[in-house]
Design a protein around this motif. Structure first.
Motif, mmCIF file in Angstrom:
data_model
loop_
_atom_site.group_PDB
_atom_site.id
_atom_site.type_symbol
_atom_site.label_atom_id
_atom_site.label_comp_id
_atom_site.label_asym_id
_atom_site.label_seq_id
_atom_site.Cartn_x
_atom_site.Cartn_y
_atom_site.Cartn_z
ATOM 1 N N VAL A 123 -15.839 25.151 -30.228
ATOM 2 C CA VAL A 123 -15.154 26.100 -30.776
ATOM 3 C C VAL A 123 -13.933 25.539 -31.776
ATOM 4 O O VAL A 123 -13.429 26.276 -32.739
ATOM 5 C CB VAL A 123 -14.236 26.942 -29.687
ATOM 6 N N THR A 124 -13.922 24.192 -31.870
ATOM 7 C CA THR A 124 -12.896 23.575 -32.821
ATOM 8 C C THR A 124 -13.653 22.633 -33.585
ATOM 9 O O THR A 124 -12.934 22.074 -34.813
ATOM 10 C CB THR A 124 -11.929 22.938 -32.052
ATOM 11 N N GLY A 125 -14.841 22.084 -33.070
ATOM 12 C CA GLY A 125 -15.262 21.194 -34.032
ATOM 13 C C GLY A 125 -14.941 19.756 -33.671
ATOM 14 O O GLY A 125 -15.201 18.781 -34.377
ATOM 15 N N GLY A 126 -13.770 19.588 -32.913
ATOM 16 C CA GLY A 126 -13.343 18.134 -32.625
ATOM 17 C C GLY A 126 -13.827 17.539 -31.445
ATOM 18 O O GLY A 126 -14.373 18.182 -30.406
ATOM 19 N N GLU A 127 -13.936 16.155 -31.667
ATOM 20 C CA GLU A 127 -14.672 15.458 -30.577
ATOM 21 C C GLU A 127 -13.765 14.927 -29.684
ATOM 22 O O GLU A 127 -12.686 14.418 -29.965
ATOM 23 C CB GLU A 127 -15.302 14.328 -31.085
ATOM 24 N N VAL A 128 -13.644 15.348 -28.265
ATOM 25 C CA VAL A 128 -12.684 15.112 -27.506
ATOM 26 C C VAL A 128 -13.163 14.566 -25.978
ATOM 27 O O VAL A 128 -14.549 14.963 -25.761
ATOM 28 C CB VAL A 128 -11.411 16.032 -26.863
ATOM 29 N N GLU A 129 -12.527 13.935 -25.188
ATOM 30 C CA GLU A 129 -12.801 13.719 -23.906
ATOM 31 C C GLU A 129 -11.625 13.846 -23.030
ATOM 32 O O GLU A 129 -10.650 13.354 -23.098
ATOM 33 C CB GLU A 129 -13.125 12.263 -23.491
ATOM 34 N N LEU A 130 -11.992 14.885 -22.079
ATOM 35 C CA LEU A 130 -10.889 15.065 -21.119
ATOM 36 C C LEU A 130 -11.142 14.115 -19.899
ATOM 37 O O LEU A 130 -12.107 14.319 -19.244
ATOM 38 C CB LEU A 130 -11.085 16.650 -20.432
ATOM 39 N N LYS A 131 -10.285 13.369 -19.579
ATOM 40 C CA LYS A 131 -10.169 12.394 -18.556
ATOM 41 C C LYS A 131 -9.718 13.368 -17.253
ATOM 42 O O LYS A 131 -9.092 14.338 -17.256
ATOM 43 C CB LYS A 131 -9.055 11.405 -18.701
ATOM 44 N N LYS A 132 -10.044 12.807 -15.943
ATOM 45 C CA LYS A 132 -9.730 13.558 -14.852
ATOM 46 C C LYS A 132 -8.329 13.775 -14.671
ATOM 47 O O LYS A 132 -7.346 13.198 -15.109
ATOM 48 C CB LYS A 132 -10.011 12.689 -13.495
ATOM 49 N N GLY A 133 -8.107 15.164 -14.414
ATOM 50 C CA GLY A 133 -6.741 15.734 -14.459
ATOM 51 C C GLY A 133 -6.167 15.907 -15.813
ATOM 52 O O GLY A 133 -4.984 16.323 -16.062
ATOM 53 N N GLY A 134 -6.946 15.749 -16.908
ATOM 54 C CA GLY A 134 -6.673 15.955 -18.257
ATOM 55 C C GLY A 134 -6.323 17.377 -18.611
ATOM 56 O O GLY A 134 -6.865 18.321 -17.882
ATOM 57 N N VAL A 135 -5.686 17.904 -19.610
ATOM 58 C CA VAL A 135 -5.313 19.153 -20.149
ATOM 59 C C VAL A 135 -5.568 19.087 -21.767
ATOM 60 O O VAL A 135 -4.984 18.223 -22.239
ATOM 61 C CB VAL A 135 -3.990 19.539 -19.608
ATOM 62 N N ALA A 136 -6.264 20.295 -22.171
ATOM 63 C CA ALA A 136 -6.255 20.495 -23.576
ATOM 64 C C ALA A 136 -5.921 22.042 -23.682
ATOM 65 O O ALA A 136 -6.119 22.892 -22.843
ATOM 66 C CB ALA A 136 -7.665 20.272 -23.990
ATOM 67 N N VAL A 137 -5.176 22.229 -24.947
ATOM 68 C CA VAL A 137 -4.647 23.600 -25.200
ATOM 69 C C VAL A 137 -5.512 24.044 -26.549
ATOM 70 O O VAL A 137 -5.353 23.139 -27.518
ATOM 71 C CB VAL A 137 -3.201 23.831 -25.339
ATOM 72 N N VAL A 138 -6.143 25.021 -26.611
ATOM 73 C CA VAL A 138 -7.004 25.535 -27.869
ATOM 74 C C VAL A 138 -6.692 26.950 -27.834
ATOM 75 O O VAL A 138 -6.435 27.734 -27.129
ATOM 76 C CB VAL A 138 -8.631 25.430 -27.422
ATOM 77 N N GLU A 139 -6.121 27.128 -29.301
ATOM 78 C CA GLU A 139 -5.793 28.404 -29.607
ATOM 79 C C GLU A 139 -7.029 28.983 -30.340
ATOM 80 O O GLU A 139 -7.821 28.154 -31.462
ATOM 81 C CB GLU A 139 -4.606 28.359 -30.798
ATOM 82 N N ILE A 140 -7.462 30.219 -29.945
ATOM 83 C CA ILE A 140 -8.609 30.733 -30.577
ATOM 84 C C ILE A 140 -8.643 32.014 -31.336
ATOM 85 O O ILE A 140 -7.942 33.077 -30.825
ATOM 86 C CB ILE A 140 -9.911 30.955 -29.793
ATOM 87 N N ASP A 141 -9.080 32.286 -32.701
ATOM 88 C CA ASP A 141 -8.876 33.506 -33.420
ATOM 89 C C ASP A 141 -9.970 34.660 -32.641
ATOM 90 O O ASP A 141 -11.285 34.087 -32.588
ATOM 91 C CB ASP A 141 -9.212 33.259 -34.664
ATOM 92 N N PRO A 142 -9.569 35.467 -32.066
ATOM 93 C CA PRO A 142 -10.653 36.395 -31.409
ATOM 94 C C PRO A 142 -11.618 37.007 -32.230
ATOM 95 O O PRO A 142 -12.972 37.327 -31.672
ATOM 96 C CB PRO A 142 -10.102 37.402 -30.549
ATOM 97 N N ALA A 143 -11.202 37.046 -33.425
ATOM 98 C CA ALA A 143 -12.058 37.616 -34.138
ATOM 99 C C ALA A 143 -13.339 36.616 -34.648
ATOM 100 O O ALA A 143 -14.611 37.294 -34.815
ATOM 101 C CB ALA A 143 -11.462 38.219 -35.692
ATOM 102 N N SER A 144 -13.109 35.630 -34.913
ATOM 103 C CA SER A 144 -14.479 34.627 -35.351
ATOM 104 C C SER A 144 -14.666 33.728 -34.063
ATOM 105 O O SER A 144 -15.749 33.013 -34.178
ATOM 106 C CB SER A 144 -13.774 33.557 -36.498
ATOM 107 N N PHE A 145 -13.812 33.872 -33.215
ATOM 108 C CA PHE A 145 -13.889 32.855 -31.942
ATOM 109 C C PHE A 145 -14.022 31.306 -32.372
ATOM 110 O O PHE A 145 -14.738 30.523 -31.757
ATOM 111 C CB PHE A 145 -15.231 33.096 -31.107
ATOM 112 N N LYS A 146 -13.400 30.897 -33.419
ATOM 113 C CA LYS A 146 -13.286 29.646 -33.759
ATOM 114 C C LYS A 146 -11.501 29.372 -33.499
ATOM 115 O O LYS A 146 -10.814 30.210 -33.688
ATOM 116 C CB LYS A 146 -13.472 29.516 -35.408
ATOM 117 N N GLY A 147 -11.469 27.992 -33.341
ATOM 118 C CA GLY A 147 -10.101 27.678 -32.721
ATOM 119 C C GLY A 147 -9.609 26.225 -33.210
ATOM 120 O O GLY A 147 -10.500 25.723 -33.948
ATOM 121 N N LYS A 148 -8.326 26.125 -32.921
ATOM 122 C CA LYS A 148 -7.984 24.564 -33.159
ATOM 123 C C LYS A 148 -7.382 24.076 -31.866
ATOM 124 O O LYS A 148 -6.669 24.714 -30.973
ATOM 125 C CB LYS A 148 -6.969 24.646 -34.289
#
Length: 161
Positions: A123-148
């Motif tokens: 949904v963002t194009g970004g390469e990430v790795e969530l560690k155990k107990g990690g948190v990410a926040v992503v904002e998504i445009d509901p029209a395109s369902f793409k986010g940052k």
């Protein structure tokens, strides 16, 4: 705007031969990690509207600890779309259905790696790795369902909050 708080479950019991992976529970360290996630959510002022969790015990327990710490009385909906072996398109479809009104909404997802980082990349194009107990926040445009991706935190960073 759809705000997703994406949480990887906390530290769980080790894998052992006679215990199915889905039945592994959080250990004390994992509970402490989820309390830190709740503290982060509280500091950021997020008001969670919906919670989706993998049906695996450690993910469900993680969601429970967060909601308990936030003193939120929300129902945790366990969905197979957050199981580690699911295709990410299934969670995208579930979120589209859930946010069909395209209203401002905050949804917390609790699951596993590498499934969550694959979802974030889709949904963002970004390469990430969530560690155990990690948190990410992503904002998504509901029209395109793409986010940052707006936030990506490890437990190490959350300890300092």
């Amino acid at each position: 705007m759809l705000h997703l708080i994406i949480v990887r479950h906390g530290e769980a019991e080790p894998k052992v031969e006679n215990l199915p992976d889905k039945d592994r529970k959080l250990i004390k360290k994992g509970i402490k990690q989820m309390r830190r996630v709740a503290n982060f959510i509280d500091i950021m002022g997020y008001k969670i509207d919906k919670v989706f969790s993998s049906p695996y015990i450690r993910a469900y327990q993680s969601a429970e600890v967060i909601l308990e710490e936030l003193d939120e009385d929300l129902k945790i909906e366990t969905i197979k779309e957050l199981e580690p072996d699911q295709d990410v398109s299934t969670i995208i479809e579930k979120l589209k259905e859930t946010n069909s009104s395209q209203a401002e909404q905050v949804i917390m997802l609790v699951g596993h790696e590498p499934h969550l980082s694959t979802f974030i990349k889709s949904v963002t194009g970004g390469e990430v790795e969530l560690k155990k107990g990690g948190v990410a926040v992503v904002e998504i445009d509901p029209a395109s369902f793409k986010g940052k991706l707006t936030i990506l935190l490890t437990q190490k960073v959350m300890k300092r909050l």
